[in-house]
Write a protein that holds these residues in place. Structure first.
Motif, short mmCIF file in Angstrom:
data_model
loop_
_atom_site.label_atom_id
_atom_site.label_comp_id
_atom_site.label_asym_id
_atom_site.label_seq_id
_atom_site.Cartn_x
_atom_site.Cartn_y
_atom_site.Cartn_z
N PHE A 208 14.22 -37.12 57.01
CA PHE A 208 14.16 -38.27 56.10
C PHE A 208 12.96 -38.17 55.15
CE2 PHE A 208 16.35 -39.71 59.95
CZ PHE A 208 17.54 -40.12 59.39
N TRP A 209 12.51 -36.99 54.93
CA TRP A 209 11.34 -36.75 54.08
C TRP A 209 11.63 -37.29 52.67
CZ3 TRP A 209 7.71 -32.29 55.35
CH2 TRP A 209 6.60 -32.28 54.51
N PHE B 7 2.38 -34.91 70.71
CA PHE B 7 2.31 -34.52 69.31
C PHE B 7 1.88 -33.08 69.22
CE2 PHE B 7 3.05 -38.27 66.85
CZ PHE B 7 3.09 -37.84 65.53
N GLN B 8 2.66 -32.26 68.51
CA GLN B 8 2.31 -30.85 68.38
C GLN B 8 1.09 -30.67 67.47
OE1 GLN B 8 3.63 -28.82 70.28
NE2 GLN B 8 5.70 -29.45 70.76
N TYR B 9 1.09 -31.38 66.33
CA TYR B 9 -0.04 -31.36 65.40
C TYR B 9 0.23 -32.42 64.35
CZ TYR B 9 3.53 -28.17 63.60
OH TYR B 9 4.72 -27.60 63.25
N GLY B 10 -0.79 -32.78 63.58
CA GLY B 10 -0.56 -33.73 62.50
C GLY B 10 -1.77 -34.59 62.22
N SER B 11 -1.78 -35.15 61.01
CA SER B 11 -2.89 -36.00 60.60
C SER B 11 -2.47 -37.46 60.50
CB SER B 11 -3.44 -35.50 59.26
OG SER B 11 -2.41 -35.44 58.28
N ASP B 12 -1.64 -37.78 59.49
CA ASP B 12 -1.15 -39.15 59.32
C ASP B 12 -2.28 -40.16 59.18
OD1 ASP B 12 1.65 -38.73 61.60
OD2 ASP B 12 1.44 -38.22 59.50
N ASN B 13 -3.36 -39.78 58.54
CA ASN B 13 -4.51 -40.67 58.43
C ASN B 13 -4.18 -42.00 57.77
OD1 ASN B 13 -6.23 -38.75 59.55
ND2 ASN B 13 -6.53 -37.73 57.59
N SER B 14 -3.15 -42.01 56.91
CA SER B 14 -2.84 -43.22 56.16
C SER B 14 -2.38 -44.37 57.03
CB SER B 14 -1.78 -42.92 55.09
OG SER B 14 -0.58 -42.47 55.69
N ASN C 212 1.58 -39.96 53.74
CA ASN C 212 1.93 -40.70 52.53
C ASN C 212 2.94 -41.82 52.80
OD1 ASN C 212 1.66 -41.28 49.78
ND2 ASN C 212 3.41 -40.00 49.22
N CYS C 213 2.75 -42.49 53.92
CA CYS C 213 3.58 -43.65 54.28
C CYS C 213 2.67 -44.87 54.41
CB CYS C 213 4.33 -43.42 55.58
SG CYS C 213 5.56 -42.10 55.52
N GLU C 214 2.03 -45.24 53.32
CA GLU C 214 1.00 -46.26 53.37
C GLU C 214 1.53 -47.68 53.58
OE1 GLU C 214 -1.33 -45.73 49.88
OE2 GLU C 214 -2.06 -43.74 50.47
N ALA C 215 2.85 -47.86 53.49
CA ALA C 215 3.43 -49.19 53.68
C ALA C 215 3.74 -49.50 55.14
CB ALA C 215 4.70 -49.35 52.84
N VAL C 216 3.63 -48.50 56.02
CA VAL C 216 3.97 -48.71 57.43
C VAL C 216 3.04 -49.74 58.05
CG1 VAL C 216 4.09 -47.66 59.71
CG2 VAL C 216 4.96 -46.42 57.72
N LYS C 217 3.64 -50.78 58.63
CA LYS C 217 2.86 -51.85 59.25
C LYS C 217 3.00 -51.87 60.78
CE LYS C 217 3.56 -54.93 55.27
NZ LYS C 217 4.20 -56.21 54.82
N ASP C 218 4.22 -51.64 61.27
CA ASP C 218 4.49 -51.76 62.69
C ASP C 218 5.20 -50.52 63.22
OD1 ASP C 218 3.52 -54.48 62.83
OD2 ASP C 218 5.39 -55.10 61.87
N PHE D 242 9.44 -38.21 58.48
CA PHE D 242 9.36 -39.42 57.65
C PHE D 242 8.27 -39.33 56.58
CE2 PHE D 242 10.80 -40.71 61.93
CZ PHE D 242 12.07 -41.12 61.60
N ASN D 243 7.75 -38.16 56.35
CA ASN D 243 6.72 -38.02 55.32
C ASN D 243 7.22 -38.50 53.96
OD1 ASN D 243 4.99 -36.91 57.17
ND2 ASN D 243 5.00 -34.84 56.29
N ASP D 244 6.33 -39.12 53.21
CA ASP D 244 6.63 -39.59 51.84
C ASP D 244 7.70 -40.67 51.79
OD1 ASP D 244 4.74 -37.91 50.69
OD2 ASP D 244 6.14 -36.26 50.48
N CYS D 245 7.92 -41.38 52.90
CA CYS D 245 8.78 -42.57 52.87
C CYS D 245 7.88 -43.73 52.45
CB CYS D 245 9.40 -42.83 54.23
SG CYS D 245 10.66 -41.62 54.70
#
Length: 266
Positions: free
Chosen positions: A106-107, A171-178, A154-160, A129-132
């Motif tokens: 769903f990128w 988790f294998q790897y990843g940042s998801d700092n946003s 780049n999913c800055e709207a995620v709230k819950d 789900f990147n860039d959703c």
């Protein structure tokens, strides 16, 4: 089966209907690509294979499908369906057999606001789900074991984010700092410390344990009232499933549940 490119570029095709006894099990690559008038699609429940193309064009690329119901027999969502600019509603057939969501499935789905991954899914691929950019709410099942992150770059709207697994998925790897500072991670009662100690999950600033809920309190405000009826209607319209809204326990959320809720409130 429907072979590859069967309806490719049928620009006036606006509706596809399958009989309730459809035996269709296979949909080939680019089958409905560039069917720009096609807005809704209910996949027959026996479809178990969606063929991935080798040209970078998905089964639905170039269509205008905003509502997609995937089949119950499907075991894996392929990496590329091609609905990045149109899909707003995703649902699944009854008792879905889905076990995996492939890399980038769903990128870049820029209109998708909510997704509930059904029970049975064990793995989610890289960047699913990147860039959703409009995604707000995500629910992961209790069966989830492995995520090949990053998942929400780049999913800055995620709230819950709701994760129902009592053991934090690996988790294998990843940042998801946003999402670490903006989203709330909801976990099963008694598992907060596990998530706070687990790789990736421990980075969330806000982790909340989910307590027992009252049947019918669909919006989670602690009361069963008219607001819950509105939420049930919204759930029906989105074609998703929510346990608290399934008043009669038949595994579906439909008008019967709304009526039952109205009777309880009255």
């Amino acid at each position: 089966q429907l072979g590859g490119r069967t309806f490719n570029s049928c620009s006036s095709l606006s509706k596809v209907e399958f009989g309730s006894d459809s035996q269709l099990q296979y949909i080939g690559q680019e089958c409905f690509a560039f069917c720009e008038s096609l807005g809704e699609f209910d996949m027959p429940d026996k479809v178990s294979v969606l063929e991935e193309g080798d040209s970078g064009i998905g089964i639905f690329t170039g269509s205008s499908i905003w509502r997609l119901k995937l089949s119950a027999a499907l075991t894996s969502i392929p990496s590329y369906l091609g609905l990045e600019e149109s899909l707003t509603s995703l649902s699944f057939g009854e008792n879905p057999q889905l076990t995996s969501i492939e890399e980038g499935a769903f990128w870049g789905y820029i209109k998708l606001r909510e997704i509930t991954i059904p029970e049975g899914v064990r793995t989610i691929g890289y960047g699913a789900f990147n860039d959703c950019t409009r995604l707000e709410t995500v629910s992961f099942p209790s069966t989830l074991e492995t995520i090949e992150g990053p998942l929400f770059d780049n999913c800055e709207a995620v709230k819950d984010i709701y994760c129902y697994s009592t053991t934090p998925p690996q988790f294998q790897y990843g940042s998801d700092n946003s999402v670490f500072n903006t989203a709330t991670l909801f976990v099963p009662a008694g598992t907060k410390e596990k998530y706070q100690a687990a790789y990736y999950w421990k980075n969330f600033n806000k982790i909340v344990e989910m307590g027992p809920t009252t049947k019918g309190d669909v919006n989670g405000d602690g009361a069963v009232d008219a607001g819950d009826i509105v939420e049930v209607v919204n759930i029906i319209a989105r074609g998703v499933y929510a346990d608290d809204a399934d008043m009669n326990g038949d595994g579906k959320v439909n008008v019967a549940d709304a009526i039952m809720l109205v009777n309880i409130i009255e």
